[in-house]
Scaffold this active site. Structure first.
Site, PDB file in Angstrom:
ATOM      1  N   THR A 121      73.527  24.852  42.334  1.00  0.00           N
ATOM      2  CA  THR A 121      72.580  24.076  41.510  1.00  0.00           C
ATOM      3  C   THR A 121      73.326  22.833  41.020  1.00  0.00           C
ATOM      4  O   THR A 121      73.363  21.834  41.737  1.00  0.00           O
ATOM      5  CB  THR A 121      72.018  24.892  40.327  1.00  0.00           C
ATOM      6  OG1 THR A 121      73.090  25.455  39.576  1.00  0.00           O
ATOM      7  CG2 THR A 121      71.108  26.004  40.817  1.00  0.00           C
ATOM      8  N   THR A 158      78.598  34.501  35.321  1.00  0.00           N
ATOM      9  CA  THR A 158      78.234  33.654  36.441  1.00  0.00           C
ATOM     10  C   THR A 158      76.745  33.709  36.633  1.00  0.00           C
ATOM     11  O   THR A 158      76.053  34.465  35.970  1.00  0.00           O
ATOM     12  CB  THR A 158      78.922  34.125  37.722  1.00  0.00           C
ATOM     13  OG1 THR A 158      78.531  33.264  38.781  1.00  0.00           O
ATOM     14  CG2 THR A 158      78.490  35.541  38.090  1.00  0.00           C
ATOM     15  N   GLU A 165      80.015  22.753  34.080  1.00  0.00           N
ATOM     16  CA  GLU A 165      79.293  21.508  33.800  1.00  0.00           C
ATOM     17  C   GLU A 165      80.022  20.617  32.797  1.00  0.00           C
ATOM     18  O   GLU A 165      80.255  20.998  31.656  1.00  0.00           O
ATOM     19  CB  GLU A 165      77.906  21.826  33.240  1.00  0.00           C
ATOM     20  CG  GLU A 165      76.922  22.225  34.309  1.00  0.00           C
ATOM     21  CD  GLU A 165      75.567  22.619  33.750  1.00  0.00           C
ATOM     22  OE1 GLU A 165      75.414  22.675  32.523  1.00  0.00           O
ATOM     23  OE2 GLU A 165      74.668  22.873  34.567  1.00  0.00           O
ATOM     24  N   ASN A 177      73.291  18.496  30.079  1.00  0.00           N
ATOM     25  CA  ASN A 177      72.372  19.520  29.599  1.00  0.00           C
ATOM     26  C   ASN A 177      71.272  19.003  28.680  1.00  0.00           C
ATOM     27  O   ASN A 177      70.392  19.765  28.285  1.00  0.00           O
ATOM     28  CB  ASN A 177      73.154  20.635  28.924  1.00  0.00           C
ATOM     29  CG  ASN A 177      73.884  21.469  29.958  1.00  0.00           C
ATOM     30  OD1 ASN A 177      73.257  22.060  30.822  1.00  0.00           O
ATOM     31  ND2 ASN A 177      75.206  21.471  29.890  1.00  0.00           N
ATOM     32  N   SER A 217      65.859  23.101  32.022  1.00  0.00           N
ATOM     33  CA  SER A 217      65.757  24.447  32.597  1.00  0.00           C
ATOM     34  C   SER A 217      65.199  25.364  31.544  1.00  0.00           C
ATOM     35  O   SER A 217      65.572  26.497  31.466  1.00  0.00           O
ATOM     36  CB  SER A 217      67.105  24.944  33.106  1.00  0.00           C
ATOM     37  OG  SER A 217      67.955  25.250  32.051  1.00  0.00           O
TER      38      SER A 217
END
Lengths: 388, 388
Positions: A151, A184, A264, A383, A388
Site C-alpha cells: 500500500t 504488521t 510511513e 497520514n 483510510s
C-alpha cells in the site's frame, strides 16, 4: 524468492483494477502439496475486518489450499455485505483452482485485505482479477505477489531461511498501523517442511510473539493484521520442532525489521532494549511505553538524546523499578545514571538511521527488545492526506 | 484576575534570570489569611520531580502559606542535589516572608517547577529572584504570576468564578506533556471561602477527575504536574460543599479548555464524547484510546472525517461493546452506523478549530468527555527542536 522459495507453492501478483492508479493489487498463493497444513495469527483488535473473521473460521481445521490477498481496500467496517464479498472471493478462488486441477473448497481459502477502512471492495474488478491471477500462478511468482500487496510501502518485503533440505520463505506488507496485537498488516509464510498444523501453530505463535508483536511503529493497531504459515511437505522432511520454530522466527524477524525500516514517514529506526527487568512482561511494558511516547519520538527525529522523556515514559508503567536506580543509554552513552544526570549528552552520536535506547530497570534479569520509529512531519503529512 | 481574584492573596511574577531569554520565570503566591488551608493533586508518574516530592510532603498537614513556581527548569531527574535545591527555595521563601511580617516556615511553602528535565536550577539566580518577587507581592499581582510560569505557552491562562460573597480564581501553564494522570503542568487555585483542608481536598479531587484528568493532548505524562488549591477564608463565608466543588470545577474546566486551545503545535481541539457506555470507566478508556490514536489525530489535522480510525481505536479497549453496534458521528454527522458505513462523509464540515467526535458504544447509559488535539508537523517541529 518470497513465498515460492519453498517447494510446493505457486504464486502470482497482478493488477485487478482495485487501485485506481493501476498498480498491482491482487496476490494469490497456492499450496500444491502434498500437505495442506496451515496456522495463522490475527489482530487482537476487537473491530476485525471481514477477511479476518473469515480466515479465522477457515483455519479452524488447520488446513489451507490457498491465500488470496488484495491491497486497495481493507474491507473493514463494511457490515454483512463486506463479509459476503470475502466469502465470494474465496468461492471464486476455489472455483478457478478446482477448474485448473487443484481441487479445493472455499473453506480452504484464506482471504486478506489491506487499504481503506469503511469502503466496499469493487467486486466487479476483484473477481475477474482472481481468474487473471490464477492463470499466472508460477513457482517463480513470489516476488510479484509481494509487490501486489503493497500500500504505502516504498519497497516490497521478502525473506527466506534455507535449512538442511527444507526452507521457510515469506512476504510482508505494512507501513502504517503497526503495533502490538500484531505489528504488521499482512504476512504470508510458506515452508516445504512436513509439519502438522499443531507444529505450525506453535512455531508461529512463538515467532510472532518475539518479532511482529514487538514492533510498535506508531502505536496504532490494525483491524486487518494477518500472519499465515502454510506447509506443503514437498521437501519430504520433518525437522526438529525447535529448529523449525527457530527458522520461522528468523524469517519473521527479518520481515519485522524490514517493516520498521519502511514505516510511513520515518527517518529513524529505534531499537529499545529494556534490560534487568523483574519479568519479561515488565520489560515489554516498559519498551512499549517508551516506543509510544510522542515527545521522545520527536526528540529522536531531532537527534536530541532526550533521556528525560525516556524516564517520564518509564514512570507511567506498572513495572518493578526504583526511580532513583534507573539508568538509560542512548547509542551506548549512559546519559542517565541512578535516575539523574549521567555522562555528557554531547557524546551521543545520532547521525545514523538506527538509534539504540537501553533502559536498565535494575530490578532483575529479564529483558526484551521493542522496535519503533521516530515521529516526523512526513508521518503527519502522509497520514493527514491518506484517507483510510 | 487570576490567583488574586480571591481576597486574602498576594502574588508576583518576575524575571529572575533562570530563562536565558530574560522572560519572566518566577512566580510567588501568598495566602495572607486569616486561614491557611490547602490541598493538592500531583502527577501519577512514578518518576516525580523534586518539587513534587517536596510539595506532597509539606501538604500532609493540609496547610500552605505560599507557593513559589519557576519556569525555565523542571528540576526533575536531578538526584539529591535537586531535592536540596527545592528545599533551599522553600527556606528562602519562608525567610523573606517572615522578615516581611508573614511568619511561616519552609514546611508551609509549596514549590513547583517546569521546563527542562535533567538539568539543575541556577540557584544563584533563583534565590535572589525569590527576594525580588517577595518585594513585588501585590493584591493585583495575579496576572504577572500567570505570565511568569509560561514555557511554550503562547498565552497565559487565568480563570475566575465569582459566587455569592466568595470567589475561586486560578492560573495555569502547560502546553506539552498533557495527559492523564494529570493533564497540565502547573495550576494554582485560590479561594477566599472559608473551607477546611478536607473540603478543599474533596472539591479538588472531584474537579480534577472531571477536567484536567480528561485532557489528553499528546498522551505524554509529565514528571511535574501539580494542582494546588489554597483557601484564605478572607471572605468570611463557608459555602455549601457542593456549591464550592462546583465553582472549583468551573474554574478547572475553564483552565483545562484553555490548555487544549494552546497545546503545542495543535491546529484542532478535539472534543471526544463517548456515550451509551456500560460504565463511566469504559467511557473514559474508550475516549482516551481515541484521543491517543496518532493516525486519527493526523486525519483530523487533514480535516478528513476518518471514522475507520475511530473504530480501530475503540477496538483496542476492554470496554463493553458489540463491534456491529458501534455508531460514530463527526461534527454531528453519523458517518458510521452499526459498525459500518453510515451517512455520507462529504457532509462533515471540519473547517473550524473545534471538532466533535461522538462514539456511541450502544452498551449502557454512562458517558464521558475527553479533550485532545490533532497531530501536526508543527508539533513535531516544536518537540524535535526543544530539548527537555
Amino acid at each position: 524468492m518470497s513465498v515460492t522459495a519453498a517447494k510446493g507453492f505457486t504464486a502470482a501478483g497482478i493488477a485487478a483494477g482495485i487501485k485506481e492508479n493501476g498498480n498491482p493489487d491482487l496476490a494469490l498463493v497456492v499450496n500444491t502439496g502434498p500437505r495442506r497444513a496451515a496456522a495463522g495469527v490475527f489482530t487482537s483488535n476487537r473491530v476485525k475486518a471481514a477477511p479476518v473473521l473469515w480466515s479465522q473460521q477457515v483455519l479452524a481445521d488447520g488446513e489451507l489450499t490457498a491465500v488470496v490477498l488484495n491491497s486497495g481496500g481493507a474491507n473493514a467496517c463494511t457490515g454483512p455485505k463486506g463479509f459476503q464479498d470475502t466469502h465470494a472471493t474465496a468461492e471464486k478462488v476455489a472455483e478457478v483452482l478446482t477448474a485448473a486441477g487443484t481441487e479445493t473448497g472455499a473453506g480452504d481459502v484464506a482471504v486478506a485485505s489491506t487499504g481503506l477502512i469503511g469502503v466496499l471492495l469493487p467486486m466487479d474488478k476483484l473477481l475477474p482479477g482472481v481468474e487473471k491471477a490464477a492463470a499466472e500462478l508460477s513457482e517463480h511468482g513470489g516476488e510479484k505477489a509481494a509487490i501486489a500487496i503493497k500500500t504505502t510501502d516504498t519497497v516490497h518485503k521478502t525473506a527466506v531461511a534455507v535449512k538442511d533440505g527444507w526452507t521457510v520463505g515469506g512476504m510482508a506488507k505494512g507501513a502504517g498501523m503497526l503495533a502490538p496485537g500484531l505489528a504488521t498488516m499482512l504476512v504470508v509464510l510458506t515452508t516445504d517442511a512436513d509439519v502438522d498444523a499443531k507444529g505450525l501453530d506453535a512455531a508461529l505463535r512463538h515467532s510472532t510473539r518475539l518479532t511482529f508483536d514487538r514492533v510498535d511503529s506508531d502505536g496504532c493497531m490494525s483491524t486487518n493484521d494477518t500472519v499465515l504459515l502454510l506447509a506443503s511437505g514437498a521437501a519430504g522432511v520433518t525437522p526438529d520442532q525447535d529448529a523449525f520454530a527457530q527458522a520461522v522466527q528468523e524469517v519473521c524477524a527479518d520481515l519485522a525489521r524490514q517493516l520498521i525500516g519502511d514505516a510511513e514517514g520515518a527517518s529513524k529506526d529505534i531499537r529499545i532494549e529494556v534490560i534487568n527487568a523483574a519479568t519479561e512482561d515488565d520489560a515489554v511494558e516498559v519498551g512499549r511505553s517508551i516506543a509510544r511516547n510522542n515527545l521522545l519520538k520527536c526528540a529522536i527525529h531531532g537527534e536530541d538524546p532526550n533521556w528525560g522523556r525516556v524516564l517520564s515514559a518509564i514512570g507511567t508503567t506498572s513495572a518493578a523499578f526504583d526511580p532513583d536506580a534507573l539508568n538509560v543509554a542512548i547509542n551506548g552513552v549512559w546519559v542517565c545514571r541512578n535516575g539523574s544526570v549521567g555522562e555528557d549528552r554531547e557524546l551521543v552520536d545520532m547521525r545514523y538511521r538506527e538509534v539504540v535506547i537501553t533502559a536498565d530497570l535494575a530490578a532483575g534479569t529479564e529483558s526484551a527488545v521493542i522496535w519503533a520509529n521516530d515521529l516526523t512531519a512526513d508521518y503527519v503529512h502522509e497520514n493527514s492526506a491518506y484517507s483510510s
